[in-house]
Scaffold this motif. Structure first.
Motif, PDB file in Angstrom:
ATOM      1  N   UNK A 295      38.231  39.436  46.317  1.00 24.00           N
ATOM      2  CA  UNK A 295      37.995  39.669  45.022  1.00 24.00           C
ATOM      3  C   UNK A 295      38.347  41.006  44.663  1.00 24.00           C
ATOM      4  N   UNK A 296      37.654  42.125  45.684  1.00 26.39           N
ATOM      5  CA  UNK A 296      37.842  43.458  45.603  1.00 26.39           C
ATOM      6  C   UNK A 296      39.257  43.933  45.256  1.00 26.39           C
ATOM      7  N   UNK A 297      40.050  43.297  46.522  1.00 28.39           N
ATOM      8  CA  UNK A 297      41.523  43.577  46.332  1.00 28.39           C
ATOM      9  C   UNK A 297      42.324  43.444  45.359  1.00 28.39           C
ATOM     10  N   UNK A 298      41.698  42.322  44.885  1.00 31.80           N
ATOM     11  CA  UNK A 298      42.468  41.527  43.577  1.00 31.80           C
ATOM     12  C   UNK A 298      42.331  42.528  42.282  1.00 31.80           C
ATOM     13  N   UNK A 299      40.986  43.022  42.358  1.00 26.44           N
ATOM     14  CA  UNK A 299      40.608  43.801  40.974  1.00 26.44           C
ATOM     15  C   UNK A 299      41.407  45.132  41.081  1.00 26.44           C
ATOM     16  N   UNK A 300      41.493  45.696  42.395  1.00 29.87           N
ATOM     17  CA  UNK A 300      42.242  46.885  42.610  1.00 29.87           C
ATOM     18  C   UNK A 300      43.597  47.020  42.232  1.00 29.87           C
ATOM     19  N   UNK A 301      44.154  45.805  42.804  1.00 30.41           N
ATOM     20  CA  UNK A 301      45.478  45.644  42.163  1.00 30.41           C
ATOM     21  C   UNK A 301      45.686  45.386  40.834  1.00 30.41           C
ATOM     22  N   UNK A 302      44.859  44.713  40.253  1.00 32.80           N
ATOM     23  CA  UNK A 302      44.832  44.274  38.803  1.00 32.80           C
ATOM     24  C   UNK A 302      44.651  45.555  37.971  1.00 32.80           C
ATOM     25  N   UNK A 303      44.039  46.791  38.454  1.00 35.80           N
ATOM     26  CA  UNK A 303      43.887  47.797  37.804  1.00 35.80           C
ATOM     27  C   UNK A 303      44.928  48.699  37.667  1.00 35.80           C
ATOM     28  N   UNK A 304      45.859  48.407  38.542  1.00 37.35           N
ATOM     29  CA  UNK A 304      47.004  49.402  38.564  1.00 37.35           C
ATOM     30  C   UNK A 304      47.920  48.712  37.436  1.00 37.35           C
ATOM     31  N   UNK A 305      48.837  49.634  36.715  1.00 38.43           N
ATOM     32  CA  UNK A 305      49.720  49.192  35.737  1.00 38.43           C
ATOM     33  C   UNK A 305      50.728  48.467  36.224  1.00 38.43           C
TER      34      UNK A 305
END
Length: 381
Positions: A295-305
């Motif tokens: 989940x942390x990896x997914x949220x980090x990627x999602x936070x990028x434009x």
């Protein structure tokens, strides 16, 4: 911001709700589909091979026993390769909205050429296609690329009917992609007619729209079945790309939905900038649910434009003949949604028992029944 305890969907997602454990209703929908289709289990594989036998039996003595829509993307390219592995006789079908990337076009040629698969293509008049896209842009609704989905579906049905084929194979995987929440993407043939009649400039002559009557004709009279093999079997998008690159010198186009320039504009620019909807959360949530990403990896990627091709916005303006000022006004202006226009949605809801029967018989996708045949409850608006 409340976020699902199992995926990265948050409270702004259309129609979302959470149980006492913080699990969203979309995760539960996926759980229900996995249980129903026995996805990625020996039983699911066995059930799929039983359908393969049915397809072969129905197509005995015919040149083709199934049709498969191809875009040059990962899912459809891998699907046609698997169809040959299963001993099927597919006809590849492509709807060309005239916005294809060169990579996608070359991918189609490479895969079909090596496998010896015939291609049926419907090319819409480019001015007509652009007029429809422009109409949806002027209407201020999210579904600027929705006409492509409807046209592909209609083209698949037409090809199947022409050659007496009873089965359409679709490359969607709810395990890899999730199911798009209703509200983020709704479209039907009536919606297209409504928007184009109000904002269009040209007549629709070559665009293969699917009216309600034609939809019922394909499903009730021709009884053409739509099946999704990846709902039964194990499917991993990264492994599929590796296979395609090795076997066909297939090229990756940089991201989900980026094989077509209009679709790329929609997902990378239009949705996130005008409607604050980033549909990467569908595939990222799916990756978290399936254990391919934490989940942390997914949220980090999602936070990028989202990745935006350097020339995609100028290309969009030039093709649709939209000035810089007009573009900025619309992108920063009013937001409207499908329920503000005339669509077939209420008909689908009234006929829900019929479409449940059709979904169980594979005559419409189960995701269509789950998304389109129930009243829509907006959330986060």
């Amino acid at each position: 911001m409340r976020i699902c305890s199992r995926c990265i969907y948050d409270e702004t997602v259309s129609g979302i709700s959470f149980d006492s454990d913080g699990v969203c209703n979309y995760c539960k929908m996926i759980d229900g589909l996995k249980a129903q289709y026995k996805t990625a289990t020996p039983e699911g594989q066995q059930n799929w091979m039983g359908i393969v036998d049915e397809i072969k039996k129905a197509g005995k003595g015919k040149k083709y026993d199934c049709v498969i829509g191809v875009s040059g993307g990962t899912d459809s390219s891998f699907m046609v390769a698997k169809a040959i592995e299963w001993g099927l006789k597919p006809l590849a079908v492509h709807y060309d909205n005239t916005w294809n990337t060169a990579i996608a076009t070359e991918n189609i040629r490479k895969v079909l050429g090596k496998l010896g698969i015939d291609l049926y293509t419907h090319v819409v008049d480019n001015k007509e296609a652009d007029d429809i896209f422009r109409s949806f842009f002027y209407a201020n609704v999210p579904e600027i690329d929705g006409s492509t989905d409807i046209a592909l579906a209609e083209t698949l049905y037409r090809a199947a009917a022409k050659y007496g084929v009873r089965y359409i194979l679709e490359g969607h995987s709810f395990m890899a992609e999730g199911v798009s929440p209703l509200g983020a993407a709704y479209v039907d043939g009536g919606y297209i007619n409504t928007i184009h009649k109000r904002y269009g400039r040209l007549r629709m002559r070559t665009f293969p729209n699917m009216t309600f009557a034609r939809f019922l004709k394909w499903t009730l009279i021709y009884r053409i079945k739509k099946v999704r093999p990846f709902w039964y079997i194990s499917y991993d998008k990264a492994s599929a790309r590796e296979f395609l690159e090795k076997e066909f010198n297939w090229k990756y186009y940089g991201g989900h939905h980026l094989e077509n320039r209009m679709t790329a504009f929609n997902h990378a620019v239009y949705f996130p900038q005008k409607f604050k909807v980033d549909q990467r959360n569908n595939s990222l949530s799916a990756a978290v649910r399936s254990g391919h990403m934490n989940k942390s990896e997914a949220l980090r990627e999602y936070a990028q434009p989202p990745y935006v091709e350097a020339e995609i916005v100028p290309y969009f303006k030039k093709r649709l003949r939209i000035s810089d000022e007009e573009f900025d006004t619309i992108m920063n202006g009013e937001r409207k949604f499908f329920w503000q226009y005339k669509t077939y949605k209420q008909r689908f809801e009234r006929l829900r028992p019929l479409f449940y029967i059709l979904a169980k018989a594979h005559l419409v996708p189960m995701s269509f029944y789950l998304k389109y045949c129930f009243p829509f409850k907006s959330s986060g608006r």
